[in-house]
Design a protein around this motif. Structure first.
Motif, short mmCIF file in Angstrom:
data_model
loop_
_atom_site.label_atom_id
_atom_site.label_comp_id
_atom_site.label_asym_id
_atom_site.label_seq_id
_atom_site.Cartn_x
_atom_site.Cartn_y
_atom_site.Cartn_z
N CYS A 50 -6.23 12.82 10.79
CA CYS A 50 -6.40 13.40 9.43
C CYS A 50 -6.74 12.19 8.44
O CYS A 50 -6.58 11.16 8.73
CB CYS A 50 -5.18 14.18 8.87
SG CYS A 50 -3.63 13.19 8.62
N ILE A 51 -7.38 12.85 7.46
CA ILE A 51 -7.88 11.97 6.19
C ILE A 51 -7.30 12.13 4.91
O ILE A 51 -7.21 13.34 4.63
CB ILE A 51 -9.16 11.54 6.25
CG1 ILE A 51 -9.94 10.68 5.29
CG2 ILE A 51 -9.92 12.94 5.84
CD1 ILE A 51 -11.32 10.23 5.28
N SER A 52 -6.55 11.25 4.30
CA SER A 52 -5.90 11.67 2.92
C SER A 52 -6.93 11.52 1.67
O SER A 52 -7.95 11.21 1.90
CB SER A 52 -4.74 10.69 2.74
OG SER A 52 -3.82 10.73 3.85
N ARG A 53 -6.21 11.88 0.69
CA ARG A 53 -7.10 11.75 -0.88
C ARG A 53 -7.53 10.43 -0.88
O ARG A 53 -8.76 10.30 -1.56
CB ARG A 53 -6.30 12.43 -1.84
CG ARG A 53 -5.93 13.73 -1.75
CD ARG A 53 -5.18 14.15 -3.02
NE ARG A 53 -5.91 13.75 -4.26
CZ ARG A 53 -5.50 14.16 -5.41
NH1 ARG A 53 -4.16 14.52 -5.53
NH2 ARG A 53 -6.05 14.03 -6.58
N ASP A 54 -7.00 9.35 -0.45
CA ASP A 54 -7.62 8.01 -0.71
C ASP A 54 -8.11 7.32 0.60
O ASP A 54 -8.54 6.17 0.49
CB ASP A 54 -6.41 7.17 -1.13
CG ASP A 54 -5.43 6.94 -0.06
OD1 ASP A 54 -4.65 6.08 -0.22
OD2 ASP A 54 -5.43 7.70 0.99
N SER A 56 -7.30 7.03 3.49
CA SER A 56 -6.48 6.63 4.49
C SER A 56 -6.35 7.39 5.50
O SER A 56 -6.34 8.84 5.32
CB SER A 56 -5.11 6.32 3.88
OG SER A 56 -4.27 7.10 3.54
N THR A 57 -6.19 7.22 6.92
CA THR A 57 -5.93 7.97 7.79
C THR A 57 -4.77 7.95 8.73
O THR A 57 -4.00 6.97 8.64
CB THR A 57 -7.25 7.67 8.83
OG1 THR A 57 -7.25 6.33 9.21
CG2 THR A 57 -8.46 7.88 8.09
N PHE A 67 -11.26 7.96 18.77
CA PHE A 67 -11.62 8.90 17.69
C PHE A 67 -11.38 8.32 16.30
O PHE A 67 -10.41 7.62 15.62
CB PHE A 67 -10.88 10.08 17.83
CG PHE A 67 -10.97 10.96 19.02
CD1 PHE A 67 -11.86 10.36 19.96
CD2 PHE A 67 -10.45 12.34 18.89
CE1 PHE A 67 -11.87 11.61 21.28
CE2 PHE A 67 -10.36 13.04 20.22
CZ PHE A 67 -11.21 12.67 21.38
N THR A 68 -12.55 8.41 15.59
CA THR A 68 -12.13 8.12 14.14
C THR A 68 -12.68 9.42 13.12
O THR A 68 -13.47 9.98 13.65
CB THR A 68 -13.18 6.75 13.75
OG1 THR A 68 -14.42 7.11 13.95
CG2 THR A 68 -12.79 5.64 14.55
#
Length: 126
Positions: A50-54, A56-57, A67-68
């Motif tokens: 998952c990817i956050s608001r900033d 970061s993952t 996987f990215t």
């Protein structure tokens, strides 16, 4: 209507790569958490990354390094780049987000997400 749609799935040989897209309509993905999940036949839906608001993952250990996740706000799209694919990666892949901007940091938990795409099939086979 708020929607997210996955695309880019298909048939790929073991060791190959695919890039899945998750595109939103009716709202912006910018500033929202986005997660990628998958569900193989007969198995539970599992969180991958998952990817956050900033931006970061978080990654599930089993896929780390292969996987990215990334986002392109100009295209209102989040991508899942999958490399070194294996037959056990065969599944329906889903992206998900939370429409209310409540969380800064994403988690690998289905409960954090309230809007899901319909899924795209990925088949890894020779």
């Amino acid at each position: 209507q708020l929607r997210i749609v996955e695309s880019g799935g298909g048939l790929v040989q073991p060791g190959g790569s695919l890039r899945l897209s998750c595109t939103a309509s009716g709202f912006t993905l910018d500033g929202r958490i986005i997660g990628w999940f998958r569900q193989a036949p007969g198995k539970e839906r599992e969180a991958l990354l998952c990817i956050s608001r900033d931006n970061s993952t978080n990654y599930e250990d089993t896929i780390s390094g292969r996987f990215t996740i990334s986002r392109d706000n100009a295209k209102n799209t989040v991508y899942l780049q999958m490399n070194s694919l294996r037959p056990e990666d065969t599944a329906v892949y889903y992206c998900a987000t939370r429409v209310p901007i409540q969380f800064s940091r994403c988690r690998l938990s289905r409960s954090q997400y309230d809007l899901w795409g319909q899924g795209t099939q990925v088949t890894v086979s020779s």
